[in-house]
Design a protein around this motif. Sequence first.
Motif, PDB file in Angstrom:
ATOM      1  N   GLU A  24     -28.755 -55.633 -81.266  1.00 29.91           N
ATOM      2  CA  GLU A  24     -27.505 -56.261 -81.943  1.00 29.91           C
ATOM      3  C   GLU A  24     -26.419 -55.539 -81.483  1.00 29.91           C
ATOM      4  O   GLU A  24     -25.235 -56.084 -80.899  1.00 29.91           O
ATOM      5  N   ALA A  25     -26.231 -54.366 -81.577  1.00 30.60           N
ATOM      6  CA  ALA A  25     -25.305 -53.367 -81.212  1.00 30.60           C
ATOM      7  C   ALA A  25     -25.096 -53.433 -79.689  1.00 30.60           C
ATOM      8  O   ALA A  25     -23.907 -53.266 -79.192  1.00 30.60           O
ATOM      9  N   MET A  26     -26.320 -53.429 -79.022  1.00 29.02           N
ATOM     10  CA  MET A  26     -25.939 -53.360 -77.606  1.00 29.02           C
ATOM     11  C   MET A  26     -25.389 -54.846 -76.855  1.00 29.02           C
ATOM     12  O   MET A  26     -24.646 -54.707 -76.026  1.00 29.02           O
ATOM     13  N   LEU A  27     -25.649 -55.715 -77.641  1.00 29.87           N
ATOM     14  CA  LEU A  27     -25.419 -57.260 -77.224  1.00 29.87           C
ATOM     15  C   LEU A  27     -23.869 -57.772 -77.827  1.00 29.87           C
ATOM     16  O   LEU A  27     -23.259 -58.924 -77.363  1.00 29.87           O
ATOM     17  N   GLU A  28     -23.528 -57.294 -79.091  1.00 26.30           N
ATOM     18  CA  GLU A  28     -22.675 -57.935 -79.671  1.00 26.30           C
ATOM     19  C   GLU A  28     -21.240 -57.896 -79.076  1.00 26.30           C
ATOM     20  O   GLU A  28     -20.460 -58.924 -79.075  1.00 26.30           O
ATOM     21  N   GLY A  29     -20.922 -57.252 -78.069  1.00 21.85           N
ATOM     22  CA  GLY A  29     -19.632 -57.326 -77.026  1.00 21.85           C
ATOM     23  C   GLY A  29     -19.766 -58.322 -76.345  1.00 21.85           C
ATOM     24  O   GLY A  29     -18.657 -58.702 -75.632  1.00 21.85           O
ATOM     25  N   LEU A  30     -20.733 -59.053 -76.033  1.00 22.61           N
ATOM     26  CA  LEU A  30     -20.882 -60.355 -75.189  1.00 22.61           C
ATOM     27  C   LEU A  30     -20.212 -61.590 -75.988  1.00 22.61           C
ATOM     28  O   LEU A  30     -20.034 -62.650 -75.314  1.00 22.61           O
ATOM     29  N   GLY A  31     -20.337 -61.425 -77.209  1.00 18.17           N
ATOM     30  CA  GLY A  31     -19.633 -62.416 -78.059  1.00 18.17           C
ATOM     31  C   GLY A  31     -20.479 -63.830 -78.093  1.00 18.17           C
ATOM     32  O   GLY A  31     -19.753 -64.896 -78.227  1.00 18.17           O
ATOM     33  N   GLN A  32     -21.753 -63.709 -78.037  1.00 17.60           N
ATOM     34  CA  GLN A  32     -22.689 -64.617 -78.340  1.00 17.60           C
ATOM     35  C   GLN A  32     -23.578 -64.839 -79.672  1.00 17.60           C
ATOM     36  O   GLN A  32     -23.329 -63.799 -80.302  1.00 17.60           O
ATOM     37  N   ASN A  33     -24.030 -65.805 -79.785  1.00 18.78           N
ATOM     38  CA  ASN A  33     -24.761 -65.969 -81.118  1.00 18.78           C
ATOM     39  C   ASN A  33     -26.025 -65.284 -81.159  1.00 18.78           C
ATOM     40  O   ASN A  33     -27.056 -65.609 -80.474  1.00 18.78           O
ATOM     41  N   LEU A  34     -26.179 -63.987 -81.641  1.00 17.18           N
ATOM     42  CA  LEU A  34     -27.340 -63.314 -81.785  1.00 17.18           C
ATOM     43  C   LEU A  34     -28.445 -63.799 -83.092  1.00 17.18           C
ATOM     44  O   LEU A  34     -27.789 -63.617 -84.129  1.00 17.18           O
ATOM     45  N   VAL A  35     -29.276 -64.343 -82.766  1.00 17.05           N
ATOM     46  CA  VAL A  35     -30.304 -64.961 -83.767  1.00 17.05           C
ATOM     47  C   VAL A  35     -31.568 -64.027 -83.931  1.00 17.05           C
ATOM     48  O   VAL A  35     -32.148 -63.849 -82.715  1.00 17.05           O
ATOM     49  N   LYS A  36     -31.705 -63.266 -85.114  1.00 19.21           N
ATOM     50  CA  LYS A  36     -32.931 -62.293 -85.105  1.00 19.21           C
ATOM     51  C   LYS A  36     -34.265 -63.066 -85.784  1.00 19.21           C
ATOM     52  O   LYS A  36     -33.947 -63.951 -86.693  1.00 19.21           O
ATOM     53  N   ALA A  37     -35.218 -62.584 -85.296  1.00 19.95           N
ATOM     54  CA  ALA A  37     -36.604 -62.934 -85.837  1.00 19.95           C
ATOM     55  C   ALA A  37     -37.470 -61.845 -86.017  1.00 19.95           C
ATOM     56  O   ALA A  37     -37.407 -61.086 -84.996  1.00 19.95           O
TER      57      ALA A  37
END
Length: 179
Positions: A24-37
């Motif tokens: 999540e920390a690596m990708l949060e700057g992309l501004g996308q919806n990060l869904v975790k499972a």
Amino acid sequence: MVETEAPVNILLVDDLPANLLALEAMLEGLGQNLVKARSGEEALRQLIHQEFAVILLDVLMPGMNGFETAKLIQERDRNRHLPIIFLTAGGKSEIEMFQGYAVGAIDYLLKPIRPAILRSKVLVLMNLHRRTEEVRQLKEELRLKRQEMEDLHLMLKNLQGQPAGAGSPPVEPKRESVK
């Protein structure tokens, strides 16, 4: 540079909360919806309700591992072409890599993951997803326009068959259904 288009969904699958947090920390700057499972089963449930541009899938999980999860994901027509990037802390043997590619992976990354590499791979897949959606929408618009043109052509043919000055196009007789 952050995309200005509507955000896409990215599915992050890992049994360890710390790994999900790191992704999540690596990708949060992309501004996308990060869904975790946190499991393969949970990932499959998410896929029933949402569409995803890419899946980042841990290989070594208790219960259903990443390979088994990917195989089930790829079995559904809707998800057949969904890109999966496998993530693993285990060894990167050729046999394990082949197994990953055999069940639909497009890439295989070893942990610890380099954030810049992961972001660039995800960006490429996000853009591919968007372009694919654009093509799908244009194809549907073209189908509708083609149908409209066919309807207009039929109306024109009907009008050409009428005497000059006649009113509206002829009404086609109702067809009786045959039982």
